[in-house]
Design a protein around this motif. Sequence first.
Motif, PDB file in Angstrom:
ATOM      1  N   TRP A  37       0.848  -1.202   0.000  1.00  0.00           N
ATOM      2  CA  TRP A  37       0.000   0.000   0.000  1.00  0.00           C
ATOM      3  C   TRP A  37       0.880   1.246   0.000  1.00  0.00           C
ATOM      4  O   TRP A  37       1.825   1.345   0.774  1.00  0.00           O
ATOM      5  CB  TRP A  37      -0.887  -0.027   1.239  1.00  0.00           C
ATOM      6  CG  TRP A  37      -1.803   1.140   1.337  1.00  0.00           C
ATOM      7  CD1 TRP A  37      -1.627   2.233   2.103  1.00  0.00           C
ATOM      8  CD2 TRP A  37      -3.045   1.323   0.653  1.00  0.00           C
ATOM      9  NE1 TRP A  37      -2.684   3.097   1.940  1.00  0.00           N
ATOM     10  CE2 TRP A  37      -3.566   2.561   1.053  1.00  0.00           C
ATOM     11  CE3 TRP A  37      -3.772   0.559  -0.267  1.00  0.00           C
ATOM     12  CZ2 TRP A  37      -4.774   3.057   0.572  1.00  0.00           C
ATOM     13  CZ3 TRP A  37      -4.967   1.054  -0.743  1.00  0.00           C
ATOM     14  CH2 TRP A  37      -5.457   2.277  -0.325  1.00  0.00           C
ATOM     15  N   ARG A  38       0.619   2.197  -0.911  1.00  0.00           N
ATOM     16  CA  ARG A  38       1.435   3.399  -0.930  1.00  0.00           C
ATOM     17  C   ARG A  38       0.591   4.662  -0.873  1.00  0.00           C
ATOM     18  O   ARG A  38       1.025   5.720  -1.323  1.00  0.00           O
ATOM     19  CB  ARG A  38       2.370   3.388  -2.139  1.00  0.00           C
ATOM     20  CG  ARG A  38       1.698   3.102  -3.465  1.00  0.00           C
ATOM     21  CD  ARG A  38       2.728   3.035  -4.593  1.00  0.00           C
ATOM     22  NE  ARG A  38       2.071   3.004  -5.880  1.00  0.00           N
ATOM     23  CZ  ARG A  38       1.594   1.903  -6.454  1.00  0.00           C
ATOM     24  NH1 ARG A  38       1.711   0.743  -5.864  1.00  0.00           N
ATOM     25  NH2 ARG A  38       1.004   1.985  -7.629  1.00  0.00           N
ATOM     26  N   GLY A  39      -0.605   4.566  -0.342  1.00  0.00           N
ATOM     27  CA  GLY A  39      -1.412   5.744  -0.052  1.00  0.00           C
ATOM     28  C   GLY A  39      -1.741   6.606  -1.251  1.00  0.00           C
ATOM     29  O   GLY A  39      -1.973   7.797  -1.118  1.00  0.00           O
ATOM     30  N   SER A  40      -1.787   5.986  -2.430  1.00  0.00           N
ATOM     31  CA  SER A  40      -2.063   6.757  -3.643  1.00  0.00           C
ATOM     32  C   SER A  40      -3.469   7.347  -3.610  1.00  0.00           C
ATOM     33  O   SER A  40      -4.411   6.717  -3.116  1.00  0.00           O
ATOM     34  CB  SER A  40      -1.903   5.825  -4.838  1.00  0.00           C
ATOM     35  OG  SER A  40      -2.700   6.248  -5.900  1.00  0.00           O
ATOM     36  N   ASP A  49       0.646  11.447  -9.075  1.00  0.00           N
ATOM     37  CA  ASP A  49      -0.098  10.776  -8.012  1.00  0.00           C
ATOM     38  C   ASP A  49       0.260  11.456  -6.698  1.00  0.00           C
ATOM     39  O   ASP A  49       1.310  12.098  -6.601  1.00  0.00           O
ATOM     40  CB  ASP A  49       0.262   9.284  -7.961  1.00  0.00           C
ATOM     41  CG  ASP A  49      -0.872   8.460  -7.384  1.00  0.00           C
ATOM     42  OD1 ASP A  49      -1.787   9.055  -6.783  1.00  0.00           O
ATOM     43  OD2 ASP A  49      -0.843   7.228  -7.533  1.00  0.00           O
ATOM     44  N   THR A  50      -0.624  11.329  -5.706  1.00  0.00           N
ATOM     45  CA  THR A  50      -0.284  11.826  -4.376  1.00  0.00           C
ATOM     46  C   THR A  50      -0.322  10.666  -3.407  1.00  0.00           C
ATOM     47  O   THR A  50      -1.015   9.676  -3.633  1.00  0.00           O
ATOM     48  CB  THR A  50      -1.260  12.913  -3.909  1.00  0.00           C
ATOM     49  OG1 THR A  50      -2.550  12.325  -3.804  1.00  0.00           O
ATOM     50  CG2 THR A  50      -1.298  14.072  -4.871  1.00  0.00           C
ATOM     51  N   HIS A  51       0.418  10.795  -2.325  1.00  0.00           N
ATOM     52  CA  HIS A  51       0.550   9.718  -1.351  1.00  0.00           C
ATOM     53  C   HIS A  51       0.384  10.307   0.028  1.00  0.00           C
ATOM     54  O   HIS A  51       1.186  11.129   0.450  1.00  0.00           O
ATOM     55  CB  HIS A  51       1.908   9.038  -1.497  1.00  0.00           C
ATOM     56  CG  HIS A  51       2.156   8.599  -2.898  1.00  0.00           C
ATOM     57  ND1 HIS A  51       1.764   7.381  -3.374  1.00  0.00           N
ATOM     58  CD2 HIS A  51       2.698   9.257  -3.955  1.00  0.00           C
ATOM     59  CE1 HIS A  51       2.073   7.292  -4.658  1.00  0.00           C
ATOM     60  NE2 HIS A  51       2.633   8.412  -5.039  1.00  0.00           N
ATOM     61  N   THR A  52      -0.681   9.904   0.700  1.00  0.00           N
ATOM     62  CA  THR A  52      -1.063  10.580   1.940  1.00  0.00           C
ATOM     63  C   THR A  52      -1.390   9.557   3.019  1.00  0.00           C
ATOM     64  O   THR A  52      -1.780   8.432   2.707  1.00  0.00           O
ATOM     65  CB  THR A  52      -2.308  11.449   1.692  1.00  0.00           C
ATOM     66  OG1 THR A  52      -3.290  10.635   1.050  1.00  0.00           O
ATOM     67  CG2 THR A  52      -1.984  12.623   0.806  1.00  0.00           C
ATOM     68  N   PRO A  53      -1.240   9.946   4.279  1.00  0.00           N
ATOM     69  CA  PRO A  53      -1.546   8.995   5.354  1.00  0.00           C
ATOM     70  C   PRO A  53      -3.032   8.694   5.480  1.00  0.00           C
ATOM     71  O   PRO A  53      -3.401   7.668   6.034  1.00  0.00           O
ATOM     72  CB  PRO A  53      -1.018   9.678   6.612  1.00  0.00           C
ATOM     73  CG  PRO A  53      -0.836  11.099   6.265  1.00  0.00           C
ATOM     74  CD  PRO A  53      -0.655  11.189   4.794  1.00  0.00           C
ATOM     75  N   LEU A  66      -2.516  -4.061  -6.745  1.00  0.00           N
ATOM     76  CA  LEU A  66      -1.971  -4.578  -5.499  1.00  0.00           C
ATOM     77  C   LEU A  66      -2.257  -6.072  -5.448  1.00  0.00           C
ATOM     78  O   LEU A  66      -3.237  -6.506  -6.022  1.00  0.00           O
ATOM     79  CB  LEU A  66      -2.619  -3.884  -4.303  1.00  0.00           C
ATOM     80  CG  LEU A  66      -2.430  -2.378  -4.218  1.00  0.00           C
ATOM     81  CD1 LEU A  66      -3.229  -1.815  -3.054  1.00  0.00           C
ATOM     82  CD2 LEU A  66      -0.962  -2.026  -4.037  1.00  0.00           C
ATOM     83  N   PHE A 100       9.211   3.138  -3.336  1.00  0.00           N
ATOM     84  CA  PHE A 100       9.777   2.640  -2.078  1.00  0.00           C
ATOM     85  C   PHE A 100      11.301   2.770  -2.071  1.00  0.00           C
ATOM     86  O   PHE A 100      11.933   2.573  -1.039  1.00  0.00           O
ATOM     87  CB  PHE A 100       9.371   1.184  -1.839  1.00  0.00           C
ATOM     88  CG  PHE A 100       7.902   1.019  -1.572  1.00  0.00           C
ATOM     89  CD1 PHE A 100       7.284   1.731  -0.560  1.00  0.00           C
ATOM     90  CD2 PHE A 100       7.130   0.163  -2.331  1.00  0.00           C
ATOM     91  CE1 PHE A 100       5.937   1.594  -0.312  1.00  0.00           C
ATOM     92  CE2 PHE A 100       5.780   0.023  -2.092  1.00  0.00           C
ATOM     93  CZ  PHE A 100       5.181   0.740  -1.088  1.00  0.00           C
ATOM     94  N   PHE A 142      10.153   8.382   1.476  1.00  0.00           N
ATOM     95  CA  PHE A 142       8.777   8.045   1.118  1.00  0.00           C
ATOM     96  C   PHE A 142       8.042   7.339   2.241  1.00  0.00           C
ATOM     97  O   PHE A 142       6.826   7.435   2.353  1.00  0.00           O
ATOM     98  CB  PHE A 142       8.772   7.191  -0.154  1.00  0.00           C
ATOM     99  CG  PHE A 142       7.396   6.887  -0.652  1.00  0.00           C
ATOM    100  CD1 PHE A 142       6.585   7.899  -1.134  1.00  0.00           C
ATOM    101  CD2 PHE A 142       6.890   5.598  -0.611  1.00  0.00           C
ATOM    102  CE1 PHE A 142       5.305   7.632  -1.585  1.00  0.00           C
ATOM    103  CE2 PHE A 142       5.612   5.329  -1.062  1.00  0.00           C
ATOM    104  CZ  PHE A 142       4.827   6.348  -1.548  1.00  0.00           C
ATOM    105  N   PHE A 147       5.123   8.726   4.218  1.00  0.00           N
ATOM    106  CA  PHE A 147       3.769   8.976   3.689  1.00  0.00           C
ATOM    107  C   PHE A 147       2.728   8.383   4.617  1.00  0.00           C
ATOM    108  O   PHE A 147       1.618   8.874   4.711  1.00  0.00           O
ATOM    109  CB  PHE A 147       3.613   8.388   2.277  1.00  0.00           C
ATOM    110  CG  PHE A 147       3.085   6.987   2.260  1.00  0.00           C
ATOM    111  CD1 PHE A 147       1.720   6.742   2.310  1.00  0.00           C
ATOM    112  CD2 PHE A 147       3.937   5.905   2.225  1.00  0.00           C
ATOM    113  CE1 PHE A 147       1.228   5.447   2.316  1.00  0.00           C
ATOM    114  CE2 PHE A 147       3.452   4.617   2.234  1.00  0.00           C
ATOM    115  CZ  PHE A 147       2.099   4.385   2.284  1.00  0.00           C
TER     116      PHE A 147
END
Lengths: 486, 197
Positions: free
Chosen positions: A232-235, B54-58, B143, B151, B156, B159
Amino acid sequence: MAIADEPRVGGGGHGPSRDGMPLEPEMWPLVKSTYDGKPHDLATVGDAIGEVVLSRPQPRGWWVGFLAGFALLQVFLVSLAWLFYWGVGIWGINVPVAWGFAIINFVWWIGIGHAGTLISAILLLMHQKWRTSINRFSETMTIFAVMCAGMFPLIHMGRPWFFYWLTPFPNVAGIYPQFRSPLTWDVFAVTTYLTVSLVFWYIGLVPDLAALRDQARNRWQKIMYGLLSLGWRGSAIHWRRYEKVYLLLGGLSTPLVLSVHTVVSFDFAVSIVPLWHATIFPPFFVAGAIYSGFAMVVALAIPIRKWYRLEDFFTDQHLDICGKVMLATGFLVTYGYFSELWMAWYGHSLYEWGTTIERVFGPYGWSYWALIVFNCVIPLTLLWSKRVRRSPFWLEICCMSALIGMWFERYVIVITLTRDQVPSSWGRYAPTFWDYATMFGSLGLFLFLFFLFIRYFPMISITEMRELLPRKQGGGGGHSIMENAP
Amino acid sequence: MSTTLPAPGTTHGHGPDDEAGGPKVYGCLAEFPDADSLIAATRAARAAGYSRMDTHTPYPVGETADALGFPKSEMGVVMFIGGLTGACSGFLMQYWDNAYGYSLNVGGRPYFSWPSFVPITFEMMVLTASLSGLFGLMALCGLPRLNHPLFNSERFERFSKDRFFLSVEAEDPRFDREKTPAFLATLNPLSVEEVFE
């Protein structure tokens, strides 16, 4: 950045909790409380929850619970071995009462499971954000409770190795299940319930497992959480799909949880046994399920939040709300008892009324009064008081009482079979040592799995707690899964 | 594998198709301290003509998905089709089994007693809709994928903690190894770095 003032576009955040708006009451504890003397932010939320599984030594209470569960699990395994060796004759079941403890425990466990789905799905749809503190915890409880429930019909089969005969599969005998029977509906309802609960739970866990993967400093933890989090990379694109799936699963689980206990009640209500053949059974069973389930959630949460010092997340306010839910569902259940008596009297059915008299004053009348005392008298008088609802000790007493009371409710229902329409078929029922061993053993299975869970998985959703943090503290300022899932 | 640039615009690469045999560039990663600055940066990058981002957020930041041009997910359709398939096959299974496969006369009721088939039809609908949700989500998101180039960046992993990332892929037609980091640096990031495959 002055972006917060800019109107949001598309599906983005129609939520009620933007900057400048009053905070949701559920967020107060996280706003007020501190972590190492500082206000909570994104990192401290992850630390406080993640450290429990990653680095903090387990508190003594964990070892007590885990070892108690482990010991009882051995009792369960021994009773199963003995059962498979001798057959169901080791139990007290006989001809009028052919199901006995197996169905009592089945219904009790599956009822406990229902609160988890109620908290995670129904409260999600109803925008009850306080659920965030307890939804992971109670979803897990659901899964393990349904596992324990599922054991009982299987081991009651006599020849459990033929369990797959319950499913419609092409076979040389050309025999298929009888789909007009609620017992077959039960098979589908319970397996679907377990599967959907697992899917809901796992999808919710994936971002948290990714957080643990990135937080872990130990190689094994990195590998295990890395594999489980699927990379999972929070895309943003993934989150958007994820939110939609989560919301739809909540929407699917809501009718599912009602249908499961309805089908369980059909096991009784479709028969012609007096006091079983009643249309009130489905809602009555569902209310009882939620009552006992909330009791189990709170009973587990009170000691665990103390051991792990998670009172910031699971606050006294949560106890208060859970107490109110128990009060409401407890009264629904009490109404069910009243309605049974009323219908038996008003319906002028000889058998209904005769069985009612036997239930209340007959040889097993003590169990009816135990049910009334444990289910109605003790919790429903105490829970009116706010001081009781906010006192961990007294709330724990109420929960234990409700759990015992709900077990007696099922006992009373099942024992009805000892006195049906025809006196010549009357009988007695007495559980044996092995009945009790299997019942308490299943409690061991539950506790064993549950304590393993809180040791290895985040018991509170890190992601959803971060969403609940106010924007000023770096959080999402609300719960986007409901408000932001186009 | 990753290189943190001392200052944007000082790279001296040869573009994504480096023929010198160096590691292939995946893209550029900019780090932001909070959701609001990420939203602003994503909108600015979109306005500047970048499309493969793309954005990567918690936690989910829906505004960035909107800015990336992904206003609505497909999951509703996937789960609807899954649920419909399950409901139909569940109903037909019961119909065939009890009316033809092993026709059972229970108290003279008709073989095709459809009201008693409703509970299992419903359960099958919920089951297949949920499973298609799980597997559809995994398939559409690609996935599990444990080896994503992002990674490779040391930063990174934050995130999932307290940072918000914007990535611009090298496949973007406007991507340039010098201009893109320089542009990202104008959006007030905490850091900008190049990520290699």
